[in-house]
Design a protein around this motif. Structure first.
Motif, short mmCIF file in Angstrom:
data_model
loop_
_atom_site.label_atom_id
_atom_site.label_comp_id
_atom_site.label_asym_id
_atom_site.label_seq_id
_atom_site.Cartn_x
_atom_site.Cartn_y
_atom_site.Cartn_z
N THR A 25 0.84 -1.19 0.00
CA THR A 25 0.00 0.00 0.00
C THR A 25 0.88 1.25 0.00
O THR A 25 2.01 1.23 0.49
CB THR A 25 -0.94 0.05 1.22
OG1 THR A 25 -0.16 0.29 2.40
CG2 THR A 25 -1.69 -1.27 1.37
N ASN A 89 2.81 -1.91 4.43
CA ASN A 89 1.90 -0.77 4.51
C ASN A 89 2.67 0.55 4.59
O ASN A 89 3.18 0.92 5.64
CB ASN A 89 0.97 -0.90 5.72
CG ASN A 89 0.02 0.27 5.84
OD1 ASN A 89 -0.50 0.75 4.83
ND2 ASN A 89 -0.21 0.74 7.05
N ASN A 105 -5.44 6.33 8.30
CA ASN A 105 -4.16 5.93 8.86
C ASN A 105 -4.25 4.90 9.96
O ASN A 105 -3.25 4.22 10.25
CB ASN A 105 -3.43 7.15 9.40
CG ASN A 105 -3.05 8.13 8.31
OD1 ASN A 105 -2.13 7.90 7.54
ND2 ASN A 105 -3.78 9.24 8.22
N CYS A 106 -5.41 4.76 10.60
CA CYS A 106 -5.54 3.88 11.76
C CYS A 106 -6.54 2.74 11.52
O CYS A 106 -6.21 1.57 11.71
CB CYS A 106 -5.98 4.69 12.98
SG CYS A 106 -4.98 6.14 13.30
N SER A 108 -7.97 1.77 8.58
CA SER A 108 -7.68 0.99 7.38
C SER A 108 -6.59 -0.06 7.59
O SER A 108 -6.74 -1.21 7.16
CB SER A 108 -7.31 1.92 6.22
OG SER A 108 -8.43 2.69 5.82
N PRO A 109 -5.45 0.28 8.23
CA PRO A 109 -4.45 -0.77 8.46
C PRO A 109 -4.98 -1.92 9.32
O PRO A 109 -4.64 -3.08 9.08
CB PRO A 109 -3.32 -0.02 9.18
CG PRO A 109 -3.47 1.39 8.77
CD PRO A 109 -4.95 1.61 8.63
N LEU A 112 -7.00 -4.07 7.10
CA LEU A 112 -6.11 -4.77 6.18
C LEU A 112 -5.44 -5.96 6.89
O LEU A 112 -5.29 -7.04 6.29
CB LEU A 112 -5.05 -3.80 5.65
CG LEU A 112 -4.31 -4.18 4.38
CD1 LEU A 112 -5.28 -4.30 3.20
CD2 LEU A 112 -3.24 -3.14 4.07
N HIS A 124 4.33 -2.39 9.07
CA HIS A 124 3.67 -1.10 9.13
C HIS A 124 4.73 -0.01 9.25
O HIS A 124 5.53 0.00 10.20
CB HIS A 124 2.74 -1.03 10.35
CG HIS A 124 2.14 0.32 10.55
ND1 HIS A 124 1.22 0.88 9.69
CD2 HIS A 124 2.36 1.27 11.52
CE1 HIS A 124 0.88 2.08 10.11
NE2 HIS A 124 1.57 2.34 11.22
N ALA A 163 -2.14 4.62 15.02
CA ALA A 163 -1.96 3.52 14.07
C ALA A 163 -1.08 2.43 14.66
O ALA A 163 -1.31 1.23 14.43
CB ALA A 163 -1.37 4.04 12.77
N ALA A 167 -2.01 -1.50 15.14
CA ALA A 167 -1.16 -2.58 14.63
C ALA A 167 -0.76 -3.53 15.76
O ALA A 167 -0.75 -4.76 15.57
CB ALA A 167 0.08 -2.00 13.96
N THR A 178 4.20 -9.01 13.14
CA THR A 178 4.16 -7.62 12.70
C THR A 178 5.44 -6.89 13.08
O THR A 178 5.98 -7.11 14.17
CB THR A 178 2.94 -6.91 13.32
OG1 THR A 178 1.74 -7.55 12.87
CG2 THR A 178 2.89 -5.44 12.94
#
Length: 316
Positions: A25, A89, A105-106, A108-109, A112, A124, A163, A167, A178
């Motif tokens: 992304t 990302n 920014n927060c 959507s991740p 995803l 991220h 964000a 994550a 992650t």
């Protein structure tokens, strides 16, 4: 200051990182585009964005990136591919609309990560904008967080912190390995902060600096970012791995603008403004342990940037 060694340009990922399927992304951004294109050499890369700029899409497709038009703030992820090995990302928005920036920014991740909970790893890209201002003192990953970008980009620090929380939460909830990489100042042939300053210098614009001078950061060249990215993915874990991401050279804005003057003969005019970003210097001990040090010396990288983007300004 100890300067990184000069290096030849290399925009290929680390050896052995081949044959992967990656969802990327933010592939049209100054930071994301060169990395996405480099990863496409030997890997299947799906670039996801709104693609409002057809030229950026064409450049990516020419490099072998499969471009998918998708608004990540929407509820429709049906066009996104399955069986993805890694999600990278780099998507980011920054403005003055808090709801929109939090959503992009927060939220959507997090969505995803849920969509790709079976991936091998999720990277991220965060920012050292999450740290509380502390002048030139190096910031460790465990140091206090704060809002150091408010006067320059209103929402940026806060949504970056939020964000990271998303994550971390999703990594634990889903068991999805992650890595959260806190990026300092990226630059390269695609541009960056030094190029913005060069264009300001050429246009006779004043460059405002935080009064607590010199204003020091670590420039990280895009070639080093490409080289380090496979290692950052390999370092992904549950709970999430949090690591600073920067260059070896601690350099001030005043210093790189002075070097731009050496290269072009164009003088920089400075002013002071307490609303500007103050020094942010990341402690890179953990990064070096995980992926090794950056290798591109900042003067070499800045010279190459000017040669690539503004060759007409170089002195004979």
């Amino acid at each position: 200051m100890t300067e990184a060694s000069p290096a030849t340009s290399s925009t290929s990922p680390a050896a052995g990182f081949q044959g992967k399927r990656l969802l990327f992304t933010g592939p049209t951004s100054q930071v994301g585009e060169p990395i996405a294109k480099a990863l496409a050499a030997g890997n299947e890369v799906f670039g996801v964005a709104r693609f409002s700029n057809p030229k950026a899409r064409a450049r990516l497709e020419e490099a072998g990136v499969t471009c998918i038009t998708c608004d990540l703030t929407s509820d429709d992820f049906t066009d996104l591919p399955d069986d993805i090995d890694y999600v990278v990302n780099f998507a980011v928005t920054h403005g003055t609309d808090w709801d929109a920036d939090i959503e992009a920014n927060c939220v959507s991740p997090g969505r995803l990560m849920y969509r790709y909970e079976s991936a091998l790893a999720f990277l991220h890209c965060s920012s050292t904008a999450v740290y509380e201002h502390a002048g030139p003192a190096p910031r460790k990953e465990t140091d206090p967080l704060g809002d150091n970008h408010r006067g320059f980009m209103e929402t940026y620090s806060i949504v970056k912190i939020a964000a990271e929380v998303v994550a971390r939460t999703m990594a634990r909830t889903l068991g999805l390995p992650t890595t959260i990489a806190r990026l300092n100042v990226p630059y390269g042939n695609s541009g960056g902060w030094p190029l913005i300053h060069l264009d300001m210098m050429r246009g006779g614009m004043r460059i405002d600096l935080h009064p607590e001078r010199p204003n020091v950061f670590t420039l990280l060249h895009e070639d080093d970012m490409v080289r380090m990215l496979p290692g950052l993915l390999a370092a992904a874990s549950v709970p999430a791995t949090v690591v600073n991401w920067g260059g070896e050279d601690v350099v001030s804005i005043e210093e790189w603008c002075g070097f731009l003057t050496e290269l072009t003969g164009i003088e920089a005019e400075f002013g002071e403004n307490p609303a500007m970003i103050g020094s942010v210097v990341p402690d890179l001990t953990k990064m070096r342990e995980l992926v090794g040090p950056a290798t591109i010396a900042w003067r070499d990288g800045v010279r190459r940037m000017v040669q690539a983007r503004r060759p007409d300004l170089l002195r004979a």
